[in-house]
Design a protein around this motif. Structure first.
Motif, short mmCIF file in Angstrom:
data_model
loop_
_atom_site.label_atom_id
_atom_site.label_comp_id
_atom_site.label_asym_id
_atom_site.label_seq_id
_atom_site.Cartn_x
_atom_site.Cartn_y
_atom_site.Cartn_z
N GLU A 1 -72.04 2.09 -39.20
CA GLU A 1 -72.29 3.20 -38.96
C GLU A 1 -71.01 3.49 -39.89
O GLU A 1 -70.43 3.45 -40.22
N ALA A 2 -71.04 4.57 -40.58
CA ALA A 2 -70.04 5.76 -40.79
C ALA A 2 -68.64 5.20 -40.90
O ALA A 2 -68.19 4.55 -39.96
N ASN A 3 -68.52 5.54 -42.36
CA ASN A 3 -66.64 5.24 -42.40
C ASN A 3 -66.27 3.48 -41.78
O ASN A 3 -65.21 3.68 -41.98
N ALA A 4 -66.95 2.90 -41.30
CA ALA A 4 -66.32 1.51 -41.23
C ALA A 4 -66.12 0.53 -42.43
O ALA A 4 -66.30 1.42 -43.14
N ALA B 1 -62.28 -7.50 -39.33
CA ALA B 1 -60.97 -8.41 -40.13
C ALA B 1 -61.27 -8.77 -41.28
O ALA B 1 -62.48 -9.30 -41.91
N ALA B 2 -60.84 -9.96 -42.93
CA ALA B 2 -61.53 -10.04 -43.92
C ALA B 2 -62.05 -10.76 -42.76
O ALA B 2 -61.13 -12.37 -42.03
N ALA C 1 -67.38 1.73 -31.10
CA ALA C 1 -67.06 2.85 -32.77
C ALA C 1 -65.55 2.23 -32.31
O ALA C 1 -64.51 2.50 -31.85
N ASP C 2 -64.66 3.15 -33.44
CA ASP C 2 -63.37 2.60 -33.73
C ASP C 2 -62.00 1.47 -33.22
O ASP C 2 -61.16 1.58 -32.83
N ALA C 3 -63.49 0.24 -32.67
CA ALA C 3 -62.64 -1.32 -32.97
C ALA C 3 -62.45 -1.20 -34.48
O ALA C 3 -62.87 -1.07 -34.86
N LEU C 4 -61.02 -2.89 -33.72
CA LEU C 4 -60.86 -3.89 -35.07
C LEU C 4 -61.83 -5.04 -34.27
O LEU C 4 -61.62 -5.19 -33.11
N ALA C 5 -62.37 -5.48 -35.29
CA ALA C 5 -62.99 -6.77 -34.67
C ALA C 5 -62.32 -7.97 -36.11
O ALA C 5 -62.70 -7.98 -37.22
N ILE C 6 -62.24 -8.09 -35.28
CA ILE C 6 -61.69 -10.23 -35.59
C ILE C 6 -63.01 -11.37 -35.73
O ILE C 6 -62.12 -11.70 -33.86
N ILE D 1 -77.65 -7.18 -35.54
CA ILE D 1 -75.79 -6.36 -35.02
C ILE D 1 -75.81 -4.69 -35.67
O ILE D 1 -76.34 -4.05 -36.84
N THR D 2 -74.38 -4.14 -35.03
CA THR D 2 -74.72 -2.65 -35.56
C THR D 2 -73.01 -2.86 -35.18
O THR D 2 -71.78 -3.53 -34.52
N ILE D 3 -72.47 -2.31 -36.46
CA ILE D 3 -71.32 -1.80 -36.26
C ILE D 3 -71.41 -0.90 -36.47
O ILE D 3 -71.51 0.09 -36.88
N GLY D 4 -70.13 0.02 -35.13
CA GLY D 4 -69.85 1.49 -34.90
C GLY D 4 -69.25 1.65 -35.98
O GLY D 4 -68.67 1.40 -36.77
N GLU D 5 -69.78 3.15 -36.16
CA GLU D 5 -68.38 3.90 -36.67
C GLU D 5 -67.28 3.65 -36.77
O GLU D 5 -66.38 3.82 -35.57
#
Ligand code: UD1
Ligand code: CA
Length: 457
Positions: free
Chosen positions: A395-398, A419-420, A430-435, A410-414
């Motif tokens: 989603e936008a701005n990710a 993380a690399a 949305a707005d989470a950090l996934a590591i 899979i869905t990656i929220g706005e």
């Protein structure tokens, strides 16, 4: 009423090919499709293609026409007779044209119909002056310069062979008179064939009006019999189309190495660098820079977009975008405006919204990428499990960090930050950090000790 018969049953032995001759391509389109398209552009509503060799393949490849089988190739007259069932009841004018003459322009076809109809002729033959007429049927005119008959090379005497006006193999006929005359032809000639050209003689005996319509540019009538003529046709058509684009305000830095198909549209002030091949129904806006070495097939490119050393097929890119070098967009990929797609990025069946970026070394397949998304270097959508393809939604701005694997579906929220180096298997809100990677451990001094141990051995 205007109709056309396209003769395409012959084998084309000299092509030395598994493919039927008329399916060989000139600038990305089969020669018979060129003929069909040119007829259509000249407003010929009904088109019948006579097929024989490789009939199923030809039938599969051409749309919107009728087909008639000629099971044995007994000559051009015999070929036309096969359409009698379909056309016997019709009036009007029937054009007969060969499937291997892709360069005869729609405007020439239209002019021929007009000439034929205005002259109220029963036959009009498209003729040309040839410095070397060898192999063609010769146009023999009487003392009043009226068309008398056509004689084939193999049947001609010395005086006839010296004639340089030739039969191009394209004709307009009064439909009713055509089939009446065909009923009277025979195969008593050097080749033992039923010659279509013999209807001229028969009509003259009946005192019908006959016309020879001599084309100015004989190049148009080139019939393709071998691969040399195929290359020659490509050169001639390329020059014709490139000239038209340059006159329309497109810069071709090197027209000799720029290949643009018949159905391509390019806006003014676009610059095309050498080695570019632009085919199919590609449309390019104004002020673009394309190439060098770029291949666009059925692509739609918005204004002011730059595409360098890249391949785009069946896909679109919006305005003011940059693509390449070395990007590959395919299978209904749709990119918005102001996107940036950098080196070694491949996209398949992906939508990539405005201002999104994938600048280096990525694969995005079966994906939907929102506005402003940043795809880091080396990001891969893992869309295939060996059995099925799965969808990735970003989603936008990710912000997707470098070298992340997104395991679909899979869905990656706005606004998410991935993380690399993460291998992401679960949806991210949305707005989470996934590591998702192993925690790092530093063993102090360990490397130094290791080196010292190696040095002792
Ligand atoms: C024909 C003309 C010749 C003309 C030349 C132009 C005749 C008798 N001669 O000769 O005057 O100068 O074209 O190129 O017409 N075809 C069929 N079925 C057949 C035979 C041919 O469909 O039984 C098709 C071929 O696939 C080809 C076209 O008709 O597309 C012309 O046939 P081809 O054998 O090449 O005729 P030419 O001998 O060249
Ligand atoms: Ca021929």
């Amino acid at each position: 009423m205007r109709q056309a018969l396209v003769l395409a049953a012959g084998k084309g032995t000299r092509m030395k090919s598994k493919l039927p001759k008329v399916l060989h391509e000139v600038l990305g389109k089969s020669m018979v499709q060129h003929v069909v398209d040119n007829l259509r552009a000249a407003d010929v509503k009904r088109i019948i293609v006579i097929i024989g060799h490789g009939a199923e393949l030809v039938e599969e490849k051409i749309e919107g026409v009728e087909f008639v089988y000629q099971l044995e190739q007994l000559g051009t007259g015999h070929a036309v007779m096969q359409a009698e069932q379909l056309l016997a009841q019709e009036g009007g004018t029937t054009m007969v044209i060969c499937g291997d003459t892709p360069l005869i322009q729609a405007s020439t076809i239209a002019q021929m119909f007009e000439h034929h109809e205005n002259a109220q002729a029963k036959t009009t033959v498209l003729t040309a002056q040839m410095a070397n007429p060898t192999g063609y049927g010769r146009i023999i005119r009487d003392e009043n310069h009226q068309l008398a008959y056509i004689v084939e090379q193999k049947d001609a005497n010395e005086a006839e062979l010296a004639v340089q006006e030739i039969n191009t193999g394209t004709y307009c006929f009064d439909n009713q008179e055509l089939f009446a005359a065909l009923a009277k032809i025979d195969n008593k000639n050097a080749q033992g064939e039923y010659y279509l050209t013999d209807v001229i003689k028969i009509m003259r005996e009946a005192n019908h009006r006959l016309e020879g319509y001599c084309i100015e540019n004989a190049d148009e009538t080139l019939g393709i019999n071998d691969r040399l003529a195929l290359a020659q046709a490509t050169t001639l058509l390329r020059e014709r189309l490139n000239t038209a684009h340059m006159i329309n305000g497109v810069t071709l830095v090197d027209p000799a190495t720029t290949y643009i198909g018949t159905d391509v549209i390019i806006g003014a002030d676009t610059i095309i660098y050498p080695g570019s091949v632009i085919l199919g129904t590609t449309t390019i806006g104004e002020d673009c820079i394309i190439g060098p070495n770029t291949q666009l097939t059925n692509a739609t490119i918005g204004a002011n977009t730059h595409i360098t050393q890249s391949v785009i097929s069946d896909s679109s890119v919006g305005e003011t975008a940059t693509v390449g070098p070395f990007a590959h967009l395919r299978q209904a990929t749709a990119c918005g405006n102001h996107v940036r797609i950098g080196n070694f990025v491949e996209m398949k069946k992906t939508t990539f919204a405005d201002h999104a970026k994938a600048s280096h070394l990525s694969y995005l397949g079966d994906s939907e990428v929102g506005e402003n998304v940043n795809i880091g270097c080396g990001v891969v959508t893992v869309n295939y499990d060996g059995q099925h393809k799965h969808k990735t939604t970003i989603e936008a701005n990710a912000f997707i960090g470098c070298n992340a694997n997104l395991i679909a579906p899979i869905t990656i929220g706005e606004g998410v930050y991935v993380a690399a180096g993460s291998t992401v298997t679960k949806n991210v809100p949305a707005d989470a950090l996934a590591i998702a990677r192993a925690k790092q451990e530093n063993k102090e001094g360990y490397a130094k000790r290791l080196r010292e141990r190696f040095a002792k051995k």
